[in-house]
Enzyme design. Sequence first.
Site, PDB file in Angstrom:
ATOM      1  N   GLY A   1       0.944 -11.129   1.106  1.00 25.99           N
ATOM      2  CA  GLY A   1       1.262 -12.317   0.285  1.00 25.99           C
ATOM      3  C   GLY A   1       0.062 -13.241   0.040  1.00 25.99           C
ATOM      4  O   GLY A   1      -0.714 -13.500   0.843  1.00 25.99           O
TER       5      GLY A   1
ATOM      6  N   ASN B   1      10.567 -13.365   5.401  1.00 31.36           N
ATOM      7  CA  ASN B   1      10.137 -12.155   4.639  1.00 31.36           C
ATOM      8  C   ASN B   1      11.274 -11.382   4.119  1.00 31.36           C
ATOM      9  O   ASN B   1      12.002 -10.761   4.989  1.00 31.36           O
ATOM     10  CB  ASN B   1       9.297 -11.359   5.449  1.00 31.36           C
TER      11      ASN B   1
ATOM     12  N   TYR C   1       2.614   1.555   0.568  1.00 33.27           N
ATOM     13  CA  TYR C   1       1.647   0.495  -0.217  1.00 33.27           C
ATOM     14  C   TYR C   1       1.573  -0.687   0.644  1.00 33.27           C
ATOM     15  O   TYR C   1       0.402  -1.068   0.972  1.00 33.27           O
ATOM     16  CB  TYR C   1       2.155   0.154  -1.617  1.00 33.27           C
TER      17      TYR C   1
ATOM     18  N   THR D   1      -5.820   1.115  -1.159  1.00 34.25           N
ATOM     19  CA  THR D   1      -4.597   1.750  -0.243  1.00 34.25           C
ATOM     20  C   THR D   1      -4.346   3.303  -0.288  1.00 34.25           C
ATOM     21  O   THR D   1      -4.054   4.025   0.622  1.00 34.25           O
ATOM     22  CB  THR D   1      -3.158   0.911  -0.697  1.00 34.25           C
TER      23      THR D   1
ATOM     24  N   ASP E   1      -3.761   7.858  -6.536  1.00 38.76           N
ATOM     25  CA  ASP E   1      -3.093   6.238  -6.162  1.00 38.76           C
ATOM     26  C   ASP E   1      -1.968   6.481  -5.369  1.00 38.76           C
ATOM     27  O   ASP E   1      -1.395   7.590  -5.430  1.00 38.76           O
ATOM     28  CB  ASP E   1      -2.876   5.669  -7.386  1.00 38.76           C
ATOM     29  N   ASP E   2      -1.746   5.371  -4.537  1.00 38.06           N
ATOM     30  CA  ASP E   2      -0.362   5.686  -3.792  1.00 38.06           C
ATOM     31  C   ASP E   2       0.798   5.444  -4.363  1.00 38.06           C
ATOM     32  O   ASP E   2       1.991   6.196  -4.094  1.00 38.06           O
ATOM     33  CB  ASP E   2      -0.536   4.403  -2.713  1.00 38.06           C
TER      34      ASP E   2
HETATM   35  O1  LIG Z   1       1.101   0.896 -11.523  1.00 35.63           O
HETATM   36  P1  LIG Z   1       0.532  -0.643 -10.958  1.00 35.63           P
HETATM   37  O2  LIG Z   1       1.628  -1.729 -11.523  1.00 35.63           O
HETATM   38  O3  LIG Z   1      -0.613  -1.032 -11.271  1.00 35.63           O
HETATM   39  O4  LIG Z   1       0.709  -0.814  -9.524  1.00 35.63           O
HETATM   40  C1  LIG Z   1       0.330   0.104  -8.572  1.00 35.63           C
HETATM   41  C2  LIG Z   1      -1.145  -0.305  -8.055  1.00 35.63           C
HETATM   42  O5  LIG Z   1      -1.034  -1.413  -7.284  1.00 35.63           O
HETATM   43  C3  LIG Z   1      -1.472  -1.346  -6.140  1.00 35.63           C
HETATM   44  O6  LIG Z   1      -2.858  -1.925  -5.839  1.00 35.63           O
HETATM   45  P2  LIG Z   1      -3.546  -3.030  -5.525  1.00 35.63           P
HETATM   46  O7  LIG Z   1      -4.510  -3.470  -6.429  1.00 35.63           O
HETATM   47  O8  LIG Z   1      -2.397  -4.374  -5.639  1.00 35.63           O
HETATM   48  O9  LIG Z   1      -3.798  -2.898  -3.817  1.00 35.63           O
HETATM   49  P3  LIG Z   1      -4.806  -2.013  -3.008  1.00 35.63           P
HETATM   50  O10 LIG Z   1      -6.174  -2.691  -3.216  1.00 35.63           O
HETATM   51  O11 LIG Z   1      -4.249  -2.467  -1.590  1.00 35.63           O
HETATM   52  O12 LIG Z   1      -4.617  -0.750  -3.677  1.00 35.63           O
HETATM   53  C4  LIG Z   1      -1.228   0.096  -5.646  1.00 35.63           C
HETATM   54  O13 LIG Z   1      -2.203   0.515  -4.545  1.00 35.63           O
HETATM   55  C5  LIG Z   1      -1.369   0.739  -7.064  1.00 35.63           C
HETATM   56  O14 LIG Z   1      -2.890   0.913  -7.232  1.00 35.63           O
HETATM   57  N1  LIG Z   2       8.461 -11.298  -0.516  1.00 32.98           N
HETATM   58  C1  LIG Z   2       8.966 -11.953   0.495  1.00 32.98           C
HETATM   59  O1  LIG Z   2       9.326 -11.536   1.509  1.00 32.98           O
HETATM   60  C2  LIG Z   2       9.631 -13.145  -0.352  1.00 32.98           C
HETATM   61  C3  LIG Z   2      10.417 -14.266   0.540  1.00 32.98           C
HETATM   62  C4  LIG Z   2      11.355 -15.125  -0.105  1.00 32.98           C
HETATM   63  N2  LIG Z   2      12.396 -14.601  -1.018  1.00 32.98           N
HETATM   64  C5  LIG Z   2      10.338 -15.747  -1.235  1.00 32.98           C
HETATM   65  O2  LIG Z   2      10.223 -15.605  -2.551  1.00 32.98           O
HETATM   66  O3  LIG Z   2       9.829 -16.659  -0.841  1.00 32.98           O
HETATM   67 MG   LIG Z   3      -4.238   0.148  -5.236  1.00 32.11          MG
END
Ligand SMILES: O=P(O)(O)OC[C@H]1O[C@H](OP(=O)(O)OP(=O)(O)O)[C@H](O)[C@@H]1O
Ligand SMILES: NC(=O)CC[C@H](N)C(=O)O
Ligand SMILES: [Mg+2]
Length: 505
Positions: free
Chosen positions: A28, A101, A257, A303, A365-366
């Site tokens: 977060g 969470n 992820y 990731t 990608d993940d």
């Molecule tokens: O298709 P999308 O909507 O783009 O979402 C998927 C992407 O978002 C995340 O990366 P992110 O940049 O959040 O974090 P990371 O650096 O941990 O990979 C995930 O690892 C993918 O790369």
């Molecule tokens: N991603 C979360 O765990 C969110 C917790 C809570 N539902 C909020 O929006 O603050």
């Molecule tokens: Mg990513």
Amino acid sequence: MCGIVGIVGKTPVAQSLYDGLTVLQHRGQDAAGIITIEQNRFNLRKANGLVRDAFHTRHMKRLSGNMGIGHVRYPTAGTSSSAEAQPFYVNSPFGIAFAHNGNLTNSHDLQEEVFRIARRHINTSSDSEILLNIFAHELQNCTELSVSAEDVFKVVTSVHKKIRGAYAVVAAIIGQGVVAFRDPNGIRPLALGKRVTAMGEEYMVASESVALDAVGFTFIRDVAPGEAIFITEEGELHTQQCAENPSTSPCIFEFVYFARPDTFIDGISVYASRVNMGRKLGEKIAREWADLDIDVVIPIPETSMDVALQIANTLELPYRQGFVKNRYIGRTFIMPGQTMRKQSVRRKLNAISSEFKGKSVLLVDDSIVRGTTSGQIIEMARESGAKKVYFASAAPEIRFPNVYGIDMPSANELIAYGREIEQIADLIQADGLIFQDISDLVAAVREENPDIQRFETSVFDGNYITADIDQAYLERIDLARGESSRAPVLQAELSNLDMHNMDSD
Ligand SMILES: O=P(O)(O)OC[C@H]1O[C@H](OP(=O)(O)OP(=O)(O)O)[C@H](O)[C@@H]1O
Ligand SMILES: NC(=O)CC[C@H](N)C(=O)O
Ligand SMILES: [Mg+2]
């Protein structure tokens, strides 16, 4: 996804809470908060932003006390207002601070009930504030001036009966101790740890075991789904199962992820599960793309790196880091709003063009969620001179909204919704696109703990584990939180909500 921590210590806990939150930052990035208790008083600091921005020395100095909780937020309900940053607080009974969470799936009904039965007012649109008030209302039924472990377990048992959805919770109660509990399906993770000091034992709960490692606590075990933990102010640990039919069904997206690779959830090494995902996907690529001329495997940081390396090993191909990540830009997927996410991909990742020039590359990608990352990355690979760009995703096609703490409220935003693989490949302009099969993803994670019978996999198959999700519910969250329908919120309106954090500077 959010991150939570709670510590009952023998010496001041603010620094350990802070350090714990910094290693949960990937869960977060929107807001951070810590509340500590000293001499029957709460000390609170919460603000929008990263942990390092929310807490300055003057705040840390005020966060005195040997017991406290903390939170990093990624909103899935309500707004990004700092007033919805956590921990939340209510003054009765005793004084309770609360961090959550997850996401409740019956918060709409609960809000009405909280008012009708408990005469309690909810001032924000956060489901976590509702959950706190349900908890407080149940605790109100304990008539003694101090709370016993039995009281706490009775309260959590009643809370489980009322609420539905995903929740890992930590609460600090003035004069009593810290309570933590996990939903009966164990959708969201929660770990328990201990640190032995000259003054006695200290206990900590945290969303991921990595937060325990970071502050020198030894991992004891995962909090069991449905279980409640009560650590008294004196440092005694009490635990009890409080759900009728608990099952361990962790969210599989934690492994794909969300969680850090050095975390263990429900006996599973996140890292090892990602290596397994890479092996399975590599085998599928070898089977289905035997005639493709791939020169090199390139991960999309960060990731996917563990998955991509294993794909390269399985295919006996070179693994090269063709993209460099700007270490000062966080995760793009958990940023609020599509515009910000889109702008951040190019700021975050830059291609080393010599790794692409004249080559057929397999980008890994993940997951592909909205397609924000994959679309732009493929474009960058081509601009750098790649001959062919193939793309592999370690997770299957994501076709269903998430209702358990991941901000994907609208099917329409998902690139795989209503589309076949060829159509998705066309949209992101890939020369070939391959997804992991759902059975392989589950097997990859389960391999690390065969005792787990089921994972929460609704974003892939539409089977929501709480069995209370119907079309009407999905339409309601789409309307309330979907990108296209989200009503703009006035800044003034947001700051008016900010009641419990007056000395916010
Ligand atoms: O298709 P999308 O909507 O783009 O979402 C998927 C992407 O978002 C995340 O990366 P992110 O940049 O959040 O974090 P990371 O650096 O941990 O990979 C995930 O690892 C993918 O790369
Ligand atoms: N991603 C979360 O765990 C969110 C917790 C809570 N539902 C909020 O929006 O603050
Ligand atoms: Mg990513």
